[in-house]
Design a protein around this motif. Structure first.
Motif, PDB file in Angstrom:
ATOM      1  N   VAL A  20      -9.511 -85.387  18.385  1.00  0.00           N
ATOM      2  CA  VAL A  20      -9.358 -85.380  17.012  1.00  0.00           C
ATOM      3  C   VAL A  20      -7.821 -86.169  16.819  1.00  0.00           C
ATOM      4  CG1 VAL A  20      -8.704 -84.065  14.856  1.00  0.00           C
ATOM      5  CG2 VAL A  20     -10.610 -83.564  16.189  1.00  0.00           C
ATOM      6  N   THR A  21      -6.914 -85.646  17.616  1.00  0.00           N
ATOM      7  CA  THR A  21      -5.423 -86.327  17.691  1.00  0.00           C
ATOM      8  C   THR A  21      -5.530 -87.746  17.924  1.00  0.00           C
ATOM      9  OG1 THR A  21      -4.992 -85.888  19.728  1.00  0.00           O
ATOM     10  CG2 THR A  21      -4.596 -84.369  18.332  1.00  0.00           C
ATOM     11  N   GLN A  22      -6.177 -88.097  19.143  1.00  0.00           N
ATOM     12  CA  GLN A  22      -6.633 -89.373  19.232  1.00  0.00           C
ATOM     13  C   GLN A  22      -7.152 -90.314  18.324  1.00  0.00           C
ATOM     14  OE1 GLN A  22      -5.153 -90.738  22.209  1.00  0.00           O
ATOM     15  NE2 GLN A  22      -4.314 -88.430  22.015  1.00  0.00           N
ATOM     16  N   SER A  23      -8.178 -89.626  17.722  1.00  0.00           N
ATOM     17  CA  SER A  23      -9.006 -90.576  16.594  1.00  0.00           C
ATOM     18  C   SER A  23      -8.227 -90.850  15.271  1.00  0.00           C
ATOM     19  CB  SER A  23     -10.337 -89.816  16.199  1.00  0.00           C
ATOM     20  OG  SER A  23     -10.004 -88.768  15.465  1.00  0.00           O
ATOM     21  N   ALA A  24      -7.061 -90.017  15.061  1.00  0.00           N
ATOM     22  CA  ALA A  24      -6.529 -90.265  13.915  1.00  0.00           C
ATOM     23  C   ALA A  24      -5.920 -91.526  13.855  1.00  0.00           C
ATOM     24  CB  ALA A  24      -5.243 -89.289  13.803  1.00  0.00           C
ATOM     25  N   GLY A  25      -5.767 -92.443  12.559  1.00  0.00           N
ATOM     26  CA  GLY A  25      -5.665 -93.638  12.493  1.00  0.00           C
ATOM     27  C   GLY A  25      -6.564 -94.938  12.864  1.00  0.00           C
ATOM     28  N   THR A  26      -7.703 -94.220  13.345  1.00  0.00           N
ATOM     29  CA  THR A  26      -8.773 -95.227  13.701  1.00  0.00           C
ATOM     30  C   THR A  26      -9.667 -95.416  12.471  1.00  0.00           C
ATOM     31  OG1 THR A  26     -10.176 -93.937  14.542  1.00  0.00           O
ATOM     32  CG2 THR A  26      -8.489 -94.393  16.110  1.00  0.00           C
ATOM     33  N   PRO A  27     -10.544 -96.133  12.779  1.00  0.00           N
ATOM     34  CA  PRO A  27     -11.583 -96.374  11.482  1.00  0.00           C
ATOM     35  C   PRO A  27     -12.514 -95.457  11.444  1.00  0.00           C
ATOM     36  CG  PRO A  27     -11.395 -98.587  12.855  1.00  0.00           C
ATOM     37  CD  PRO A  27     -10.686 -97.480  13.496  1.00  0.00           C
ATOM     38  N   SER A  28     -12.560 -94.515  12.221  1.00  0.00           N
ATOM     39  CA  SER A  28     -13.524 -93.347  12.358  1.00  0.00           C
ATOM     40  C   SER A  28     -12.746 -92.028  12.818  1.00  0.00           C
ATOM     41  CB  SER A  28     -14.651 -93.633  13.335  1.00  0.00           C
ATOM     42  OG  SER A  28     -15.436 -94.901  12.690  1.00  0.00           O
ATOM     43  N   PRO A  29     -11.857 -91.573  11.914  1.00  0.00           N
ATOM     44  CA  PRO A  29     -11.086 -90.274  12.333  1.00  0.00           C
ATOM     45  C   PRO A  29     -12.232 -89.103  12.425  1.00  0.00           C
ATOM     46  CG  PRO A  29     -10.731 -90.964   9.990  1.00  0.00           C
ATOM     47  CD  PRO A  29     -11.462 -92.127  10.626  1.00  0.00           C
ATOM     48  N   THR A  30     -11.815 -88.062  12.886  1.00  0.00           N
ATOM     49  CA  THR A  30     -12.754 -86.971  13.362  1.00  0.00           C
ATOM     50  C   THR A  30     -11.848 -85.799  12.953  1.00  0.00           C
ATOM     51  OG1 THR A  30     -12.347 -86.718  15.558  1.00  0.00           O
ATOM     52  CG2 THR A  30     -14.245 -87.992  15.009  1.00  0.00           C
ATOM     53  N   ARG A  31     -12.766 -84.680  12.607  1.00  0.00           N
ATOM     54  CA  ARG A  31     -11.810 -83.562  12.421  1.00  0.00           C
ATOM     55  C   ARG A  31     -12.786 -82.231  13.306  1.00  0.00           C
ATOM     56  NH1 ARG A  31     -14.688 -80.157   8.685  1.00  0.00           N
ATOM     57  NH2 ARG A  31     -16.206 -81.469   7.617  1.00  0.00           N
ATOM     58  N   LEU A  32     -12.150 -81.114  13.337  1.00  0.00           N
ATOM     59  CA  LEU A  32     -12.772 -79.982  13.937  1.00  0.00           C
ATOM     60  C   LEU A  32     -13.585 -79.306  12.566  1.00  0.00           C
ATOM     61  CD1 LEU A  32     -10.298 -78.282  16.407  1.00  0.00           C
ATOM     62  CD2 LEU A  32     -12.109 -80.098  16.857  1.00  0.00           C
ATOM     63  N   ALA A  33     -14.828 -78.981  12.981  1.00  0.00           N
ATOM     64  CA  ALA A  33     -15.682 -78.304  11.823  1.00  0.00           C
ATOM     65  C   ALA A  33     -16.314 -76.989  12.168  1.00  0.00           C
ATOM     66  CB  ALA A  33     -16.954 -79.282  11.605  1.00  0.00           C
ATOM     67  N   GLY A  34     -15.682 -76.176  12.916  1.00  0.00           N
ATOM     68  CA  GLY A  34     -15.902 -74.815  13.144  1.00  0.00           C
ATOM     69  C   GLY A  34     -16.065 -74.295  14.628  1.00  0.00           C
ATOM     70  N   GLN A  35     -15.594 -73.025  14.719  1.00  0.00           N
ATOM     71  CA  GLN A  35     -15.341 -72.445  16.205  1.00  0.00           C
ATOM     72  C   GLN A  35     -16.373 -71.370  16.594  1.00  0.00           C
ATOM     73  OE1 GLN A  35     -11.359 -71.711  16.465  1.00  0.00           O
ATOM     74  NE2 GLN A  35     -10.927 -73.901  16.970  1.00  0.00           N
ATOM     75  N   PHE A  36     -16.641 -71.141  17.568  1.00  0.00           N
ATOM     76  CA  PHE A  36     -17.520 -69.823  18.113  1.00  0.00           C
ATOM     77  C   PHE A  36     -17.112 -69.277  19.755  1.00  0.00           C
ATOM     78  CE2 PHE A  36     -21.374 -67.731  19.264  1.00  0.00           C
ATOM     79  CZ  PHE A  36     -21.606 -66.976  18.204  1.00  0.00           C
ATOM     80  N   SER A  37     -17.280 -68.022  19.582  1.00  0.00           N
ATOM     81  CA  SER A  37     -16.551 -67.892  20.962  1.00  0.00           C
ATOM     82  C   SER A  37     -17.687 -68.270  22.164  1.00  0.00           C
ATOM     83  CB  SER A  37     -16.512 -66.350  20.888  1.00  0.00           C
ATOM     84  OG  SER A  37     -16.344 -65.641  22.557  1.00  0.00           O
ATOM     85  N   GLY A  38     -17.107 -68.516  23.608  1.00  0.00           N
ATOM     86  CA  GLY A  38     -17.983 -68.744  24.389  1.00  0.00           C
ATOM     87  C   GLY A  38     -18.896 -67.852  24.897  1.00  0.00           C
ATOM     88  N   ALA A  39     -18.528 -66.569  24.659  1.00  0.00           N
ATOM     89  CA  ALA A  39     -19.367 -65.452  25.161  1.00  0.00           C
ATOM     90  C   ALA A  39     -20.205 -64.624  23.955  1.00  0.00           C
ATOM     91  CB  ALA A  39     -18.414 -64.430  25.685  1.00  0.00           C
ATOM     92  N   GLY A  40     -20.156 -65.267  22.756  1.00  0.00           N
ATOM     93  CA  GLY A  40     -20.805 -64.723  21.565  1.00  0.00           C
ATOM     94  C   GLY A  40     -20.194 -64.431  20.711  1.00  0.00           C
ATOM     95  N   ALA A  41     -20.780 -63.835  19.694  1.00  0.00           N
ATOM     96  CA  ALA A  41     -19.970 -63.474  18.399  1.00  0.00           C
ATOM     97  C   ALA A  41     -19.118 -62.197  18.640  1.00  0.00           C
ATOM     98  CB  ALA A  41     -21.103 -63.194  17.177  1.00  0.00           C
TER      99      ALA A  41
END
Length: 339
Positions: free
Chosen positions: A256-277
């Motif tokens: 996300v930090t690397q895409s900032a300022g490019t024609p196609s910036p991205t963002r984080l859209a939600g998280q989840f624990s690797g071992a379940g809720a």
């Protein structure tokens, strides 16, 4: 430290389905010795964050062998004087965890840096070998690799073949284009009608396919797509072929930090624990079950925690939020039922 949480945090992980029959060809084709950017000085100084191309702040840390911990090592390993470290970072790498450095040849990243710090505490010379993700586990199974430091999630399924020494929180996240209104709120139903990319053979794939199965039972569709490497994944995201990418939080946050300022910036859209809720996922150093390595690895990590080098390592790689208060041997991991 307490292991159960109700918070929605990100997931990260990996499954270890490998075929022993392919061992000889797999290792020959996909594994190899690697230069490593972490250096160990003659006076017991380990420098982390080298050649990171801005992903880390180069930091020198004093680390010496702790005899009481190195004495716990299997006799064969003490005799060899070497710790063979596996990194599942071929072909393209995954910043900031493991990737080719700014000299275009040297392996750098947070995972190999911690492995070098641990080797220093154990009084062993680190030797890093790079593999594809699947062949990393073949290397551990065959004894060609002593321990994997490669963002490997602690799971109950993996405990059937491996032993673990935890060292970092395991969180996963979704990444989407910044202009997209879609957000994942922890409820799998938010994925209905979406097309999502995920790495094959990973813990996040297992979780995503579990959600896909639940949606199918409800008459809804989730399309899962696979790409050979992260570059292909991001080309698909930028072109609209996929709605989101589901992967390890550190990797996606870095992108996300690397895409900032490019024609196609991205963002984080939600998280989840690797071992379940309800269980905080954990990333762990991974050795063959019965190797006797989990305890000395854990003790070495705890020594680094207690003496401050662990916090400085995380800070150098901007991963402080992933810190754990203690390393544990075989802590509870992602359940077999993926609940």
């Amino acid at each position: 430290m307490p292991r159960h949480f109700t918070r929605r945090s990100l997931i990260r992980g990996i499954t270890a389905a490998t075929a022993v029959a392919t061992l000889a060809t797999g290792l020959a084709a996909c594994g190899g010795d690697s230069d490593a950017a972490t250096t160990t000085g003659t006076a017991g100084t380990v420098t982390v964050g080298r050649l990171s191309n801005g992903a880390a702040k180069e930091t020198s840390l004093k680390v010496s062998e702790v005899k009481s911990i190195s004495a716990e090592l299997p006799a064969s390993l003490r005799k060899s004087g070497k710790l063979v470290i596996g990194s599942g970072t071929l072909p393209a790498g995954a910043p900031p965890l493991g990737f080719t450095g700014s000299d275009q040849k040297t392996l750098t990243g947070s995972e190999v840096d911690l492995a070098r710090l641990v080797a220093a505490v154990l009084g062993l010379e680190p030797e890093v070998k790079r593999f594809t993700w699947e062949n990393l586990f073949v290397g551990i199974d065959s004894g060609k690799v002593d321990v994997g430091f490669s963002n490997i999630t602690d799971t109950e399924e993996r405990k059937q073949k491996y032993e673990f020494a935890s060292y970092r929180k395991d969180d996963l996240t979704f990444e989407t284009l910044k202009k997209s209104p879609w957000t994942f709120d922890g409820d799998y139903r938010a994925l209905a009608g979406r097309t999502v990319s995920v790495g094959a053979g990973t813990n996040q794939e297992r979780i995503l396919l579990e959600w896909k199965g639940k949606l199918e039972k409800e008459g809804k569709k989730l399309t899962v797509k696979y790409f050979q490497d992260s570059n292909s994944t991001y080309l698909a995201l930028n072109s609209g072929k996929i709605d989101a990418y589901f992967g390890p939080s550190p990797n996606l946050a870095y992108h996300v930090t690397q895409s900032a300022g490019t024609p196609s910036p991205t963002r984080l859209a939600g998280q989840f624990s690797g071992a379940g809720a309800t269980l905080q996922g954990l990333i762990a150093a991974t050795a063959k079950k019965g190797s006797g390595l989990a305890k000395p690895l854990s003790d070495a990590i705890n020594h680094l925690i207690d003496n401050g080098q662990y916090a400085k390592w995380l800070a150098a790689w901007n991963l402080t939020s992933d810190a754990v208060t203690t390393s544990e041997v075989n802590p509870p991991g992602l359940p077999l039922d993926n609940a």
